[in-house]
Each structure stands twice: as structure tokens, then as C-alpha cells.
Design a protein around this motif. Sequence first.
Motif, PDB file in Angstrom:
ATOM      1  N   THR A 131      47.956  32.355  44.686  1.00 20.91           N
ATOM      2  CA  THR A 131      48.221  31.129  43.947  1.00 20.91           C
ATOM      3  C   THR A 131      49.119  30.188  44.748  1.00 20.91           C
ATOM      4  O   THR A 131      48.880  28.981  44.804  1.00 20.91           O
ATOM      5  CB  THR A 131      48.873  31.451  42.591  1.00 20.91           C
ATOM      6  OG1 THR A 131      48.032  32.367  41.883  1.00 20.91           O
ATOM      7  CG2 THR A 131      49.066  30.206  41.760  1.00 20.91           C
ATOM      8  N   LEU A 158      47.092  28.708  47.525  1.00 21.78           N
ATOM      9  CA  LEU A 158      46.194  27.684  46.994  1.00 21.78           C
ATOM     10  C   LEU A 158      46.922  26.356  46.825  1.00 21.78           C
ATOM     11  O   LEU A 158      46.398  25.303  47.195  1.00 21.78           O
ATOM     12  CB  LEU A 158      45.627  28.122  45.637  1.00 21.78           C
ATOM     13  CG  LEU A 158      44.299  28.851  45.651  1.00 21.78           C
ATOM     14  CD1 LEU A 158      43.996  29.415  44.278  1.00 21.78           C
ATOM     15  CD2 LEU A 158      43.193  27.958  46.123  1.00 21.78           C
ATOM     16  N   ARG A 159      48.123  26.408  46.257  1.00 23.58           N
ATOM     17  CA  ARG A 159      48.897  25.185  46.053  1.00 23.58           C
ATOM     18  C   ARG A 159      49.191  24.513  47.390  1.00 23.58           C
ATOM     19  O   ARG A 159      49.053  23.298  47.543  1.00 23.58           O
ATOM     20  CB  ARG A 159      50.191  25.511  45.318  1.00 23.58           C
ATOM     21  CG  ARG A 159      51.009  24.284  44.984  1.00 23.58           C
ATOM     22  CD  ARG A 159      52.197  24.586  44.099  1.00 23.58           C
ATOM     23  NE  ARG A 159      51.737  24.979  42.762  1.00 23.58           N
ATOM     24  CZ  ARG A 159      51.992  26.175  42.205  1.00 23.58           C
ATOM     25  NH1 ARG A 159      52.689  27.076  42.856  1.00 23.58           N
ATOM     26  NH2 ARG A 159      51.557  26.452  40.999  1.00 23.58           N
ATOM     27  N   ARG A 186      45.945  22.988  48.854  1.00 24.90           N
ATOM     28  CA  ARG A 186      45.523  21.785  48.114  1.00 24.90           C
ATOM     29  C   ARG A 186      46.381  20.586  48.499  1.00 24.90           C
ATOM     30  O   ARG A 186      45.870  19.469  48.617  1.00 24.90           O
ATOM     31  CB  ARG A 186      45.589  22.037  46.611  1.00 24.90           C
ATOM     32  CG  ARG A 186      44.446  22.887  46.129  1.00 24.90           C
ATOM     33  CD  ARG A 186      44.453  23.028  44.629  1.00 24.90           C
ATOM     34  NE  ARG A 186      43.302  23.801  44.189  1.00 24.90           N
ATOM     35  CZ  ARG A 186      43.367  24.765  43.293  1.00 24.90           C
ATOM     36  NH1 ARG A 186      44.517  25.071  42.718  1.00 24.90           N
ATOM     37  NH2 ARG A 186      42.277  25.416  42.940  1.00 24.90           N
ATOM     38  N   ILE A 241      39.797  27.143  50.492  1.00 20.18           N
ATOM     39  CA  ILE A 241      40.237  27.048  49.105  1.00 20.18           C
ATOM     40  C   ILE A 241      39.238  27.741  48.189  1.00 20.18           C
ATOM     41  O   ILE A 241      39.625  28.472  47.270  1.00 20.18           O
ATOM     42  CB  ILE A 241      40.447  25.573  48.701  1.00 20.18           C
ATOM     43  CG1 ILE A 241      41.668  25.012  49.420  1.00 20.18           C
ATOM     44  CG2 ILE A 241      40.586  25.426  47.191  1.00 20.18           C
ATOM     45  CD1 ILE A 241      41.856  23.518  49.287  1.00 20.18           C
ATOM     46  N   ALA A 242      37.959  27.561  48.453  1.00 14.36           N
ATOM     47  CA  ALA A 242      36.929  28.214  47.637  1.00 14.36           C
ATOM     48  C   ALA A 242      37.006  29.737  47.769  1.00 14.36           C
ATOM     49  O   ALA A 242      36.869  30.458  46.773  1.00 14.36           O
ATOM     50  CB  ALA A 242      35.548  27.721  48.048  1.00 14.36           C
ATOM     51  N   GLU A 247      40.002  30.919  45.683  1.00 12.68           N
ATOM     52  CA  GLU A 247      39.717  30.859  44.247  1.00 12.68           C
ATOM     53  C   GLU A 247      38.767  31.970  43.823  1.00 12.68           C
ATOM     54  O   GLU A 247      38.947  32.573  42.764  1.00 12.68           O
ATOM     55  CB  GLU A 247      39.136  29.504  43.877  1.00 12.68           C
ATOM     56  CG  GLU A 247      40.145  28.389  43.930  1.00 12.68           C
ATOM     57  CD  GLU A 247      39.550  27.030  43.618  1.00 12.68           C
ATOM     58  OE1 GLU A 247      38.308  26.891  43.610  1.00 12.68           O
ATOM     59  OE2 GLU A 247      40.338  26.104  43.382  1.00 12.68           O
ATOM     60  N   THR A 248      37.769  32.259  44.648  1.00 13.05           N
ATOM     61  CA  THR A 248      36.803  33.301  44.331  1.00 13.05           C
ATOM     62  C   THR A 248      37.477  34.662  44.267  1.00 13.05           C
ATOM     63  O   THR A 248      37.279  35.425  43.315  1.00 13.05           O
ATOM     64  CB  THR A 248      35.666  33.323  45.378  1.00 13.05           C
ATOM     65  OG1 THR A 248      35.025  32.051  45.378  1.00 13.05           O
ATOM     66  CG2 THR A 248      34.663  34.421  45.071  1.00 13.05           C
ATOM     67  N   LEU A 294      40.690  35.296  43.892  1.00 14.23           N
ATOM     68  CA  LEU A 294      41.646  35.307  42.785  1.00 14.23           C
ATOM     69  C   LEU A 294      40.930  35.563  41.467  1.00 14.23           C
ATOM     70  O   LEU A 294      41.402  36.332  40.626  1.00 14.23           O
ATOM     71  CB  LEU A 294      42.410  33.987  42.732  1.00 14.23           C
ATOM     72  CG  LEU A 294      43.481  33.865  41.660  1.00 14.23           C
ATOM     73  CD1 LEU A 294      44.582  34.896  41.901  1.00 14.23           C
ATOM     74  CD2 LEU A 294      44.054  32.468  41.649  1.00 14.23           C
ATOM     75  N   ASN A 295      39.767  34.943  41.296  1.00 11.67           N
ATOM     76  CA  ASN A 295      38.969  35.145  40.091  1.00 11.67           C
ATOM     77  C   ASN A 295      38.491  36.598  39.995  1.00 11.67           C
ATOM     78  O   ASN A 295      38.502  37.187  38.919  1.00 11.67           O
ATOM     79  CB  ASN A 295      37.786  34.187  40.085  1.00 11.67           C
ATOM     80  CG  ASN A 295      37.115  34.100  38.747  1.00 11.67           C
ATOM     81  OD1 ASN A 295      37.651  34.564  37.753  1.00 11.67           O
ATOM     82  ND2 ASN A 295      35.952  33.503  38.716  1.00 11.67           N
TER      83      ASN A 295
END
Length: 68
Positions: free
Chosen positions: A15, A18-19, A22, A50-51, A54-55, A57-58
Amino acid sequence: MTSKEIRELSPTEITAKLRELRDQLLQLRLRKQTGQLEKTHELRALRKTIARLETILNEKSRPQVAAA
């Protein structure tokens, strides 16, 4: 950053990363709009990273389904 490296991180580290990415993407977009960005391929690479983050992390936040 490769998928293998990302999978070794904890969800809170992902996380935070990611911040950070971004914010970096925003800065690159602003530089591109003002004509100061020479390496435009960095935008695409950053979006892909980033993708990936996110993937993964999901995947980590999803409950594990028992293999039956």
C-alpha cells in the motif's frame, strides 16, 4: 519491480509503495504536459507496475479458497 519481489512484501508495504508510485506517476504526467519529459516510456512502465501491485494486493486480501 518484479512480481516475485512484490509478493515478498506485506500488504502495508504494498500500500505504501502504491501511494509512492501514484505520486510519481502524477509528477511524470505533469512533466509530460509541460513538455519536460523526454522518456515517455516511463509512464507506461509505471502504470504496469502499479497494476502489478494492485493485483497482488487484491490476491492477498482475498480469502483463500480451499482447493477441493
